[in-house]
Design an enzyme around this catalytic site. Structure first.
Site, short mmCIF file in Angstrom:
data_model
loop_
_atom_site.label_atom_id
_atom_site.label_comp_id
_atom_site.label_asym_id
_atom_site.label_seq_id
_atom_site.Cartn_x
_atom_site.Cartn_y
_atom_site.Cartn_z
N TRP A 195 0.84 -1.21 0.00
CA TRP A 195 0.00 0.00 0.00
C TRP A 195 0.87 1.25 0.00
O TRP A 195 0.53 2.25 -0.64
CB TRP A 195 -0.90 -0.01 1.23
CG TRP A 195 -1.74 1.23 1.40
CD1 TRP A 195 -2.98 1.45 0.86
CD2 TRP A 195 -1.42 2.40 2.15
NE1 TRP A 195 -3.44 2.70 1.23
CE2 TRP A 195 -2.51 3.30 2.03
CE3 TRP A 195 -0.33 2.78 2.94
CZ2 TRP A 195 -2.52 4.55 2.65
CZ3 TRP A 195 -0.34 4.02 3.55
CH2 TRP A 195 -1.43 4.88 3.41
N HIS A 196 2.01 1.18 0.69
CA HIS A 196 2.86 2.37 0.79
C HIS A 196 3.57 2.71 -0.51
O HIS A 196 3.92 3.88 -0.72
CB HIS A 196 3.90 2.17 1.91
CG HIS A 196 3.37 2.47 3.27
ND1 HIS A 196 2.76 1.52 4.05
CD2 HIS A 196 3.36 3.62 4.00
CE1 HIS A 196 2.40 2.07 5.20
NE2 HIS A 196 2.74 3.34 5.19
N GLY A 197 3.80 1.75 -1.36
CA GLY A 197 4.50 2.08 -2.59
C GLY A 197 4.67 0.90 -3.51
O GLY A 197 4.75 -0.25 -3.07
N PHE B 173 1.57 8.61 -1.32
CA PHE B 173 0.80 7.39 -1.12
C PHE B 173 -0.70 7.63 -1.30
O PHE B 173 -1.45 6.69 -1.33
CB PHE B 173 1.05 6.83 0.29
CG PHE B 173 2.53 6.67 0.57
CD1 PHE B 173 3.33 5.98 -0.32
CD2 PHE B 173 3.10 7.20 1.71
CE1 PHE B 173 4.69 5.84 -0.08
CE2 PHE B 173 4.45 7.06 1.96
CZ PHE B 173 5.24 6.38 1.07
#
Length: 492
Positions: free
Chosen positions: A342-344, A492
């Site tokens: 989800w962060h990257g 994000f």
């Protein structure tokens, strides 16, 4: 006179234009100018929920347009799809149909997120396997898409499970999804917490207003004073790791550890403060996470809205701790793996999430042994030190440009490490050292002290409040960089 009107119209036109290199953020002067114009009108319309909601939606969409351009239309489209499907789920009588509709909405949301955020990542990996000639797609990532996507998914799941009923009016749902304080970098707002506040439409109390004002001042100092200043040295280390051995690399890692906390928690403070002034309580998103003595505690204190979302919508649906010891460890690992992704869209983020998953599993595995160790200052200190080292080293993979840079920065700690260089470093970067020291002291003060300081501010005379604000603004002006630095979590 005509020239003055033309200049005014030109300036107004510039305010209406989207500038990719200058997105509107909470630490920019333009935002505060517009918010000061927004607030009295919002207050006058507060008595009518419909008028207040429509006005806030327009301001939120304008705010998002100034942050992401034409992608504000994507936000509107997402809200229309979710709202329509939520009513279809609510009306459906057959469980299979309701389940299919829920997955349809989740599939649409994840497909949109997947295209914008992960298309190039997956194509790059596919081409690496087949040794193709990959040319990246020209995809611009809409700011905050991960945050409002998670909000839309939780809304649909909650409607399916009967926790909430869908909003009768589409504008109420759009208000929830586009609420500008939390729109581009969280906190991740939950419908069952937020929508009742919208329905009640209660005005902000005096305490809410001044608590919000206090949080805005604290957040502004965290972001625009501390985070942006200490980032100047941290960026040197991470952008050119070969030039910084031993002590300098270690200080760069510690600096980024504090920078990302100040940057993100500062944004959260401002978002929560703005919402409080408007009469909405978004809860708490950071609770002195670096005081944690284990990873489980860390994730109960760090980015609380995300960690609780992952717990409720990933970990528990996977089985949580209900299907045996091994499945508990596996579910922890998979949840954090998803959190990393989800962060990257990069393997280093996946690795970061996976290692947090491993750390959580190891902590749960060791609990029976840890419970037998007496709690005293030494064991508490060692537990904290181990947790802090683990978290800080993993932040390297989060920040560094590549795998090789991450490993180089960590190995640099053991290359030519010379503590005798500390006085020389202090002489060159004394303000950086004092900021780090002050931040550490503030972070490790008991929460009741921070709450007491906030309460003292709330009860103080207006002149004291104004003076505190002016001091904060002056600090920002004195230490600000040449351009407004976007928040880390905008990506994000």
């Amino acid at each position: 006179m005509i020239d003055s009107i033309n200049i005014a119209l030109e300036n107004l036109g510039q305010m209406l234009l989207y500038k990719p290199n200058a997105p509107m953020i909470f630490s920019s002067g333009l935002f505060w100018l517009l918010f000061l114009l927004f607030l009295p009108i919002y207050g006058m319309l507060k008595g009518s929920r419909t008028k207040m909601a429509l006005f806030t939606i327009l301001f939120s969409l304008y705010f998002y347009y100034k942050s992401s351009g034409i992608f504000f239309l994507l936000l509107i489209t997402t809200s229309l799809i979710d709202w329509g499907i939520s009513h279809a789920i609510f009306r459906a009588r057959r469980r299979g149909l309701r389940l299919a509709l829920m997955w349809l909405s989740i599939g649409v949301s994840l497909s949109i997120l997947g295209y914008f955020k992960y298309a190039n990542f997956f194509l790059w990996n596919w081409n690496a396997m087949v040794q193709g000639n990959f040319q990246p797609l020209e995809i611009i990532l809409p700011v905050g898409i991960s945050f409002y996507t998670f909000q839309s998914i939780s809304y649909i799941v909650d409607v399916y499970k009967g926790r909430i009923a869908p909003t009768r009016r589409w504008t109420d749902y759009l208000f929830f999804l586009s609420f500008f304080p939390a729109l581009v970098a969280g906190p991740i707002v939950r419908a069952d917490d937020f929508l009742p506040q919208l329905q009640n439409n209660r005005p902000a109390t005096r305490r809410m207003v001044w608590t919000g004002f206090w949080l805005i001042i604290v957040g502004l100092i965290k972001k625009a004073v501390i985070a942006d200043y200490i980032a100047q040295y941290n960026d040197l280390v991470f952008d050119n790791p070969m030039a910084y051995p031993g002590l300098q690399s270690l200080l760069g890692i510690l600096g980024y550890t504090m920078q990302i906390y100040c940057d993100f928690s500062g944004y959260s403070d401002m978002a929560i403060g703005l919402a409080l002034i408007m009469g909405f309580d978004l809860g708490i998103n950071f609770d002195s996470p670096y005081q944690s003595t284990n990873l489980t505690e860390f994730w109960r204190r760090w980015h609380i809205s995300l960690s609780s979302w992952l717990r409720d919508y990933v970990y528990i649906p996977l089985g949580g701790n209900r299907k045996g010891v091994f499945r508990t460890y596996l579910n922890n690992f998979l949840t954090m793996l998803i959190g990393g992704l989800w962060h990257g869209a990069a393997w280093k983020f996946i690795f970061w999430g996976a290692m947090h998953g491993v750390g959580l599993a190891v902590h749960k595995m060791c609990r029976p042994v840890l419970k037998k160790i007496p709690d005293n200052w030494l064991t508490i200190f060692l537990s904290w030190l181990l947790t802090m080292v683990y978290v800080s080293l993993l932040w390297v993979f989060f920040r560094a440009a590549s795998w090789s840079d991450s490993l180089l920065i960590i190995t640099n700690i053991f290359r030519d490490f010379n503590l005798a260089q500390l006085p020389e470093f202090y002489e060159a970067r004394s303000l950086w050292c004092w900021m780090m020291l002050a931040l550490t002291v503030m972070h490790f003060t008991p929460r009741r002290w921070a709450d007491g300081l906030c309460d003292l501010f709330v009860r103080s005379p207006l002149i004291v409040k104004l003076l505190a604000f002016l001091i904060a603004v002056q600090m920002v002006i004195e230490l600000m960089t040449a351009e407004v630095v976007p928040f880390i979590y905008f990506q994000f």
